[in-house]
Design an enzyme around this catalytic site. Structure first.
Site, mmCIF file in Angstrom:
data_model
loop_
_atom_site.group_PDB
_atom_site.id
_atom_site.type_symbol
_atom_site.label_atom_id
_atom_site.label_comp_id
_atom_site.label_asym_id
_atom_site.label_seq_id
_atom_site.Cartn_x
_atom_site.Cartn_y
_atom_site.Cartn_z
ATOM 1 N N ARG A 102 4.529 -21.131 2.383
ATOM 2 C CA ARG A 102 3.324 -20.521 2.930
ATOM 3 C C ARG A 102 2.355 -20.150 1.814
ATOM 4 O O ARG A 102 2.682 -20.234 0.651
ATOM 5 C CB ARG A 102 3.663 -19.291 3.785
ATOM 6 N N ASN A 140 -2.229 -13.080 6.270
ATOM 7 C CA ASN A 140 -1.027 -12.275 6.057
ATOM 8 C C ASN A 140 -0.824 -12.065 4.570
ATOM 9 O O ASN A 140 -0.732 -13.033 3.809
ATOM 10 C CB ASN A 140 0.212 -12.985 6.626
ATOM 11 N N GLU A 141 -0.768 -10.810 4.157
ATOM 12 C CA GLU A 141 -0.454 -10.442 2.784
ATOM 13 C C GLU A 141 -1.186 -11.299 1.746
ATOM 14 O O GLU A 141 -0.578 -12.106 1.030
ATOM 15 C CB GLU A 141 1.061 -10.474 2.535
ATOM 16 N N GLU A 312 4.171 -3.753 8.781
ATOM 17 C CA GLU A 312 5.544 -4.268 8.763
ATOM 18 C C GLU A 312 6.400 -3.175 8.130
ATOM 19 O O GLU A 312 5.966 -2.535 7.170
ATOM 20 C CB GLU A 312 5.662 -5.538 7.925
ATOM 21 N N TRP A 320 14.724 -11.139 0.396
ATOM 22 C CA TRP A 320 13.986 -11.745 -0.719
ATOM 23 C C TRP A 320 14.168 -11.062 -2.058
ATOM 24 O O TRP A 320 13.598 -11.493 -3.060
ATOM 25 C CB TRP A 320 12.493 -11.816 -0.380
ATOM 26 N N GLN A 361 16.471 -16.018 7.674
ATOM 27 C CA GLN A 361 17.583 -15.769 8.606
ATOM 28 C C GLN A 361 18.473 -14.616 8.173
ATOM 29 O O GLN A 361 19.197 -14.051 8.977
ATOM 30 C CB GLN A 361 18.400 -17.034 8.835
ATOM 31 N N HIS A 363 17.259 -11.808 7.064
ATOM 32 C CA HIS A 363 16.406 -10.614 7.150
ATOM 33 C C HIS A 363 16.646 -9.926 8.484
ATOM 34 O O HIS A 363 16.522 -10.526 9.536
ATOM 35 C CB HIS A 363 14.943 -11.046 7.033
HETATM 36 C C1 GAL Z 1 6.468 -9.830 4.240
HETATM 37 C C2 GAL Z 1 5.769 -10.885 5.055
HETATM 38 C C3 GAL Z 1 6.553 -11.229 6.301
HETATM 39 C C4 GAL Z 1 7.995 -11.424 5.962
HETATM 40 C C5 GAL Z 1 8.510 -10.167 5.337
HETATM 41 C C6 GAL Z 1 9.979 -10.205 5.023
HETATM 42 O O1 GAL Z 1 6.099 -9.926 2.906
HETATM 43 O O2 GAL Z 1 4.489 -10.454 5.435
HETATM 44 O O3 GAL Z 1 6.022 -12.428 6.855
HETATM 45 O O4 GAL Z 1 8.132 -12.510 5.100
HETATM 46 O O5 GAL Z 1 7.835 -9.948 4.139
HETATM 47 O O6 GAL Z 1 10.389 -9.016 4.398
#
Ligand code: GAL
Length: 644
Positions: A102, A140-141, A312, A320, A361, A363
């Site tokens: 992305r 997004n971000e 979020e 991650w 997956q 997360h």
């Molecule tokens: C954010 C992102 C989300 C998702 C999330 C996972 O950085 O906006 O799409 O990837 O992290 O923690």
């Protein structure tokens, strides 16, 4: 006040109505959708499939949910990239960053800007007046995965245009950058190179301008989307979801056309990728450091001009970070209340259900892939019940203390650290933490903004002091503490002719004659009446007649000040900084508390919240008549109390 991130395109359509009903049952009001779904909206160039999205919005709306609709520009689909490969960003080594994840676009690509306008206009026209659509999130971000800056041909062309507008003539540019050094003079704007890929370090002034340019491109890109949405979606809010400690663009500038700021809080992930020492990352591994979420709440409240959402929020392990532990029991609730204590209007969890496929997956979500509620989902449900019992929260009031921040300061420190660990947000975070350990609430304030009413103003470092910043500091009525390297650069990245702190000499007559970085383990002692500590990372040698509150072991002055203005000529250890802050708070007439490392307080109007990130219970020192609204006087480990 609760929301959730939902991806209808990830689930069978018969589940949507059941999910929507379950969201309502859990106490959710807002549902954010759409931000990565371009390949489902437009599977091939000009072939649109809006039907599924129409039905999803209708189903969510019918359940009484309010939709936050996102533009899908964080994920240009493959056919679009195949058609216009020039959209792809280029890294500092000249390698094209490809399709397959992305954020693969450059904000300088004309094809990309046209395609953005097209898809955003189509969405805004189609859904802008839908009664279930309460507001919008752009993209997004921005900048995530190191995507603020790109080094491709479109970026270079746009940079040269930006330079032309800024400097008018190549002579002016050469003068501003000091290009006579190493024969770097440009004969025209079309011969200015990208500030990467040279044999050794490129000109810091050029790099600072490249960062300013990239930041301006980001702001323009956001504005482009906001303007289209406003045209077609009257009465709806527009926001963007920013990230913790992210410095690659000026967030105040990007947020300018938004109704409020949002940010995405992953406290454990943010701790893992932070530069805190290994011992600290271990200590807080399952709770996060108490100030990591708090600092960013206060930051984005400032970026949002007093208004912010959590768009979020971490509900369990993320996927991650280098290590992804499960939050300790109770901590999802603790974090949730911390958001509200710092003024969040809405807290939206990421995500409704864990995806059993693709990159994320591992997360967590509020639900497991089998549709049952996750442990984090149970805590969110508890927060929903407590929110309902508590009723509306009072508005925030101005904090007694301000920390002045500035994104250019972060770029200057990054471009020329002069010591590997001179990182802007490390210093700001340390100053924030010292104040928070003393129990005071803190507002983050953009440099140049009015400082009226603050009793103590902390300026951790401000290398370039603009005229506006100087005017605000001159007119402030509170005590001011300046940190190292303040006033050490001009706008063009030069050492001021009067030596640092440059324009701040108007407030504090002193000169910095020498500076040095201190490698890990190398320290210089600092002593004062009843206190002792050391300089770490950075130290300066001052020349001044001002009285000293602290001196270095060699007798030179470390903290100087006269009346209200003070200058600290070092990056100190945490304990010494707390003592410096405690003295200044005392002089400013503010009460000082000594909180344990894992406990923090925060006021929201007449309510005081206590958060206990530690493993031991804590007795809240509130008056006998305090009326507890959540918890009680004894705040249990990982617990929250709130009193009136
Ligand atoms: C954010 C992102 C989300 C998702 C999330 C996972 O950085 O906006 O799409 O990837 O992290 O923690």
């Amino acid at each position: 006040m609760l929301g959730v991130c939902y991806y209808p395109e990830h689930w069978p359509e018969p589940w949507w109505a059941e999910d929507a009903a379950a969201m309502r049952d859990l106490g959710i009001t807002y549902v954010r959708i759409g931000e990565f779904a371009w390949s489902r909206m437009e599977p091939a160039s000009g072939t649109y499939e809006w039907g599924w999205l129409d039905r999803a919005i209708d189903v969510l709306g019918a359940a009484g949910l309010k939709v936050v609709l996102c533009t899908p520009t964080a994920t240009p689909p493959q056919w679009l990239i195949d058609t216009y490969p020039g959209i792809l960003p280029v890294d500092r080594n000249g390698r094209t960053r490809g399709f397959g994840s992305r954020r693969h676009y450059s904000t300088s690509s004309p094809d990309w800007l046209r395609e953005t306008r097209r898809i955003v206009t189509l969405m805004a026209e189609r859904y802008g007046a839908h009664p279930a659509v309460a507001g919008w999130q752009t993209d997004n971000e921005f900048g995530c995965h190191d995507t603020t800056v790109s080094y491709g041909p479109h970026d270079l062309a746009a940079f040269r245009d930006w330079l032309r507008r800024r400097y008018q003539t190549p002579e002016a540019l050469n003068e501003a950058w000091g290009n006579v050094f190493w024969s770097m003079e440009a004969s025209g704007f079309d011969s200015v190179p990208l500030p990467v890929g040279a044999v050794t370090e490129t000109n810091p002034a050029a790099r600072l301008d490249y960062q300013r340019f990239a930041s301006a491109q980001m702001a323009a890109y956001n504005r482009l989307q906001v303007e289209i949405i406003r045209r077609h979606s009257p009465g709806r809010f527009v926001t963007h979801n920013f990230m913790a400690f992210f410095q690659a663009f000026d967030h105040f500038a990007v947020a300018e056309p938004l109704d409020f700021a949002s940010w995405d809080s992953y406290p454990l992930g943010a701790l893992e990728v932070s530069s805190l020492p290994e011992t600290e990352r271990l200590r807080w591994a399952e709770t996060s450091h108490p100030d990591i979420p708090a600092f960013n709440h206060d930051l984005y409240r400032a970026v949002g001009r007093g208004r912010f959402w959590l768009m979020e929020h971490q509900p369990g392990p993320v996927n991650w970070a280098p290590w992804n532990p499960v939050p300790a029991a109770g901590v999802v609730r603790l974090w949730s209340w911390q958001c509200f204590a710092h003024g969040a209007e809405v807290l939206s969890y990421f995500r409704w259900r864990q995806a059993p496929f693709a990159q994320e997956q591992m997360h967590a979500g509020l639900h497991l892939p089998d549709r049952s509620r996750s442990p984090g989902g149970e805590e969110a449900a508890q927060v929903a019940r407590e929110l309902a019992a508590l009723g509306p929260l009072p508005p925030m009031t101005q904090a007694p203390v301000a920390i002045v921040i500035d994104y250019e300061a972060a770029w200057i420190a990054q471009i020329q650290p002069q010591g590997r660990d001179f990182r802007y947000f490390d210093l700001v975070f340390q100053w924030y933490g010292a104040l928070r350990r003393l129990g005071v609430d803190v507002d983050i304030v953009q440099s140049g903004a009015v400082l009226d009413g603050y009793r103590l103003i902390a300026v951790p470092t401000l290398p370039y002091v603009s005229d506006a910043a100087l005017a605000a500091l001159r007119e402030a009525d509170g005590f001011i503490l300046f940190g190292p390297r303040t006033g050490s650069k001009t706008r063009d990245f030069e050492i001021p002719s009067s030596l640092p702190p440059g324009p701040v000499q108007e407030l504090l007559p002193l000169r910095i004659r020498q500076v040095g970085s201190l490698r890990p383990g190398l320290t210089h002692a600092i002593i004062g009446e009843g206190v002792a500590g050391e300089a770490v990372r950075w130290r300066e040698w001052l020349e001044t007649e001002l009285p000293a509150g602290l001196t270095f072991g060699d007798g030179t002055k470390a903290l100087v000040g006269d009346g209200r203005q003070h200058y600290l000529a070092a990056w100190t250890d945490d304990g010494l900084l707390i003592e410096v802050m405690a003295r200044l708070l005392g002089q400013a007439g503010l009460p000082v508390m000594r909180l344990p490392e894992g406990v923090r307080l925060q006021r929201r109007g007449r309510l005081t919240f206590a958060f206990n990130f530690s493993g031991e219970a804590w007795e809240a020192p509130c008056v006998e008549t305090a009326h507890f609204r959540i918890g009680g006087r004894t705040v249990p480990p990982r617990g929250v109390s709130c009193w009136d």
